[in-house]
Design a protein around this motif. Structure first.
Motif, PDB file in Angstrom:
ATOM      1  N   PHE A 143       0.836  -1.200   0.000  1.00 43.82           N
ATOM      2  CA  PHE A 143       0.000   0.000   0.000  1.00 43.82           C
ATOM      3  C   PHE A 143       0.873   1.253   0.000  1.00 43.82           C
ATOM      4  N   GLY A 144       0.266   2.368  -0.368  1.00 41.97           N
ATOM      5  CA  GLY A 144       0.990   3.627  -0.417  1.00 41.97           C
ATOM      6  C   GLY A 144       1.019   4.331   0.930  1.00 41.97           C
ATOM      7  N   LEU A 145       1.079   5.656   0.894  1.00 38.94           N
ATOM      8  CA  LEU A 145       1.118   6.469   2.110  1.00 38.94           C
ATOM      9  C   LEU A 145      -0.173   6.298   2.899  1.00 38.94           C
ATOM     10  N   VAL A 146      -0.054   6.231   4.218  1.00 35.93           N
ATOM     11  CA  VAL A 146      -1.219   6.102   5.091  1.00 35.93           C
ATOM     12  C   VAL A 146      -1.293   7.314   6.021  1.00 35.93           C
ATOM     13  N   ASP A 147      -2.452   7.978   6.020  1.00 35.68           N
ATOM     14  CA  ASP A 147      -2.726   9.070   6.948  1.00 35.68           C
ATOM     15  C   ASP A 147      -3.915   8.665   7.813  1.00 35.68           C
ATOM     16  N   ILE A 148      -3.789   8.876   9.120  1.00 31.66           N
ATOM     17  CA  ILE A 148      -4.844   8.515  10.060  1.00 31.66           C
ATOM     18  C   ILE A 148      -5.232   9.757  10.854  1.00 31.66           C
ATOM     19  N   VAL A 149      -6.477  10.187  10.718  1.00 29.54           N
ATOM     20  CA  VAL A 149      -7.003  11.302  11.496  1.00 29.54           C
ATOM     21  C   VAL A 149      -8.014  10.729  12.479  1.00 29.54           C
ATOM     22  N   TYR A 150      -7.779  10.975  13.757  1.00 27.96           N
ATOM     23  CA  TYR A 150      -8.643  10.375  14.778  1.00 27.96           C
ATOM     24  C   TYR A 150      -8.910  11.380  15.888  1.00 27.96           C
ATOM     25  N   GLY A 151     -10.176  11.464  16.297  1.00 20.91           N
ATOM     26  CA  GLY A 151     -10.529  12.411  17.343  1.00 20.91           C
ATOM     27  C   GLY A 151     -11.583  11.863  18.279  1.00 20.91           C
ATOM     28  N   ALA A 152     -11.695  12.507  19.431  1.00 25.60           N
ATOM     29  CA  ALA A 152     -12.695  12.143  20.436  1.00 25.60           C
ATOM     30  C   ALA A 152     -12.994  13.370  21.280  1.00 25.60           C
ATOM     31  N   ARG A 153     -13.956  13.241  22.171  1.00 25.46           N
ATOM     32  CA  ARG A 153     -14.337  14.378  23.012  1.00 25.46           C
ATOM     33  C   ARG A 153     -13.172  14.843  23.881  1.00 25.46           C
ATOM     34  N   TYR A 177      -2.727  11.859  13.016  1.00 28.44           N
ATOM     35  CA  TYR A 177      -3.150  13.188  13.436  1.00 28.44           C
ATOM     36  C   TYR A 177      -4.272  13.031  14.464  1.00 28.44           C
ATOM     37  N   LEU A 178      -4.034  13.501  15.682  1.00 26.88           N
ATOM     38  CA  LEU A 178      -5.007  13.345  16.756  1.00 26.88           C
ATOM     39  C   LEU A 178      -5.614  14.685  17.132  1.00 26.88           C
ATOM     40  N   THR A 179      -6.885  14.663  17.503  1.00 28.93           N
ATOM     41  CA  THR A 179      -7.562  15.891  17.915  1.00 28.93           C
ATOM     42  C   THR A 179      -8.605  15.576  18.977  1.00 28.93           C
ATOM     43  N   ILE A 180      -8.860  16.537  19.861  1.00 31.26           N
ATOM     44  CA  ILE A 180      -9.932  16.414  20.841  1.00 31.26           C
ATOM     45  C   ILE A 180     -10.821  17.648  20.735  1.00 31.26           C
ATOM     46  N   ASP A 181     -12.057  17.535  21.203  1.00 31.96           N
ATOM     47  CA  ASP A 181     -13.049  18.581  20.983  1.00 31.96           C
ATOM     48  C   ASP A 181     -12.714  19.882  21.698  1.00 31.96           C
ATOM     49  N   LYS A 182     -12.238  19.781  22.943  1.00 33.83           N
ATOM     50  CA  LYS A 182     -11.977  20.981  23.740  1.00 33.83           C
ATOM     51  C   LYS A 182     -10.576  20.945  24.346  1.00 33.83           C
ATOM     52  N   LYS A 183     -10.030  22.107  24.548  1.00 36.71           N
ATOM     53  CA  LYS A 183      -8.684  22.220  25.110  1.00 36.71           C
ATOM     54  C   LYS A 183      -8.640  21.640  26.518  1.00 36.71           C
ATOM     55  N   GLU A 185      -5.649  20.547  29.831  1.00 43.08           N
ATOM     56  CA  GLU A 185      -4.287  20.711  30.339  1.00 43.08           C
ATOM     57  C   GLU A 185      -3.411  19.525  29.932  1.00 43.08           C
ATOM     58  N   GLY A 186      -2.244  19.826  29.399  1.00 46.06           N
ATOM     59  CA  GLY A 186      -1.289  18.790  29.017  1.00 46.06           C
ATOM     60  C   GLY A 186      -1.434  18.294  27.595  1.00 46.06           C
ATOM     61  N   TRP A 187      -2.512  18.666  26.922  1.00 48.42           N
ATOM     62  CA  TRP A 187      -2.715  18.233  25.543  1.00 48.42           C
ATOM     63  C   TRP A 187      -1.994  19.176  24.585  1.00 48.42           C
ATOM     64  N   THR A 188      -1.054  18.642  23.819  1.00 50.68           N
ATOM     65  CA  THR A 188      -0.231  19.482  22.943  1.00 50.68           C
ATOM     66  C   THR A 188      -0.575  19.314  21.470  1.00 50.68           C
ATOM     67  N   ARG A 189      -1.564  18.472  21.170  1.00 50.77           N
ATOM     68  CA  ARG A 189      -1.936  18.244  19.780  1.00 50.77           C
ATOM     69  C   ARG A 189      -3.133  19.112  19.412  1.00 50.77           C
ATOM     70  N   ASN A 190      -3.751  18.806  18.289  1.00 46.45           N
ATOM     71  CA  ASN A 190      -4.820  19.661  17.786  1.00 46.45           C
ATOM     72  C   ASN A 190      -6.051  19.658  18.688  1.00 46.45           C
ATOM     73  N   VAL A 191      -6.723  20.789  18.727  1.00 47.96           N
ATOM     74  CA  VAL A 191      -8.001  20.918  19.430  1.00 47.96           C
ATOM     75  C   VAL A 191      -9.048  21.361  18.420  1.00 47.96           C
ATOM     76  N   GLY A 192     -10.123  20.604  18.315  1.00 50.06           N
ATOM     77  CA  GLY A 192     -11.180  20.927  17.359  1.00 50.06           C
ATOM     78  C   GLY A 192     -11.866  19.672  16.877  1.00 50.06           C
ATOM     79  N   PHE A 193     -12.969  19.835  16.189  1.00 46.67           N
ATOM     80  CA  PHE A 193     -13.736  18.699  15.709  1.00 46.67           C
ATOM     81  C   PHE A 193     -13.068  18.062  14.487  1.00 46.67           C
ATOM     82  N   VAL A 194     -13.285  16.772  14.332  1.00 46.85           N
ATOM     83  CA  VAL A 194     -12.653  16.010  13.259  1.00 46.85           C
ATOM     84  C   VAL A 194     -12.929  16.592  11.869  1.00 46.85           C
TER      85      VAL A 194
END
Length: 279
Positions: A143-153, A177-183, A185-194
């Protein structure tokens, strides 16, 4: 119950046992299931489902979280959300359950070979995608390049932490690429909806896309993908949470002119005219 009886009647569950039980989050637990002989209860393909039953309690259908390329077992990651799932969350390694399957169609992984793949998951929606992701990881050169975008509350709601933080990011040609809905403490990755995050990442539109999550997330992810140039024929989703009897006989899985149990749960997005508002 003999194995012969199970083979003759797909409605009759076989007795299986839990090899191990792993708590992933506050309300999601992963169960590794083996036959009484210590083997995989049945063969399956990525995206297919298993019916799990508890005598005197009930039964429910769940996506198989493990890949067929892995060990001689099946795994299901199950969110606590009802009578059957509540009971399952009280079980321990060694306990017996009933299991039958596989049910539904699968992701056409053979058609994905040689192509770049974008996986988009929300919450427990990572569970059915994990089977395909690990299938791709175990056959990485195909398979080629794999990108995974995953988020939760919240960060506490992200399932399969070892995979998303350690295994997949360290795999060849794989980005997570990880994201959570709301900011928090200690979370350094993306904040926002998927859906918003997917648009911000602005992926090239020459990929195959697999998406699974809450219905509202899927709806807005599909809208966003179309806005940046993806076509419905490139996008696949799984509606396994809409499955009920597994055979399409009860009619409760109906979506437009499709029956999820008979025609799905995996659909290419140009094959379905509407999505469920909720499960």
């Amino acid at each position: 119950m003999s194995c012969t009886c199970h083979e003759k009647d797909p409605l009759v569950p076989q007795v299986a046992k839990l090899e191990f039980v792993r708590i992933d989050t506050e309300d999601v637990t992963t169960f590794r299931i083996i036959s009484k002989e210590g083997k995989r209860p049945f063969d399956f393909k990525p995206g297919q489902c298993a019916m799990i039953s508890i005598p005197m309690i009930g039964e429910a259908i769940f996506s198989i979280t493990s890949s067929p390329t892995e060990g001689d077992y099946i795994e299901c990651s199950i969110k606590k959300c009802g009578v059957v799932t509540d009971y399952l969350h009280t079980l321990e390694a060694g306990d017996e359950i009933g299991v039958r399957g596989p049910y539904g169609n699968s992701f056409p992984v053979e058609e994905f070979k040689g192509k770049d793949i974008l996986f988009i998951g929300g919450g427990i929606g990572l569970a059915p995608l994990r089977s395909v992701i690990n299938y791709v990881m175990d056959k990485r050169d195909e398979f080629g390049l794999v990108d995974i975008v995953y988020g939760a509350r919240t960060s506490r709601d992200l399932v399969h932490p070892k995979d998303i933080y350690e295994v997949w990011p360290n795999s060849k040609d794989t980005n997570v690429y990880l994201t959570i809905d709301k900011k928090e403490e200690g979370w350094t990755r993306n904040v926002g909806f998927v859906p918003t995050y997917v648009k911000e990442l602005n992926f090239s539109t020459d990929k195959i896309v697999l998406v699974c999550g809450p219905p509202i997330m899927i709806k807005y992810v599909l809208q966003g993908l179309e806005e940046i140039g993806f076509k419905k024929e490139q996008v696949y989703t799984t509606l396994e949470l809409k499955m009920k009897c597994g055979f399409g006989k009860c009619g409760r899985c109906n979506i437009g002119d499709k029956y999820v149990c008979k025609d799905g749960p995996v659909f290419r997005c140009d094959e379905i005219t509407e999505l469920p508002d909720e499960y």
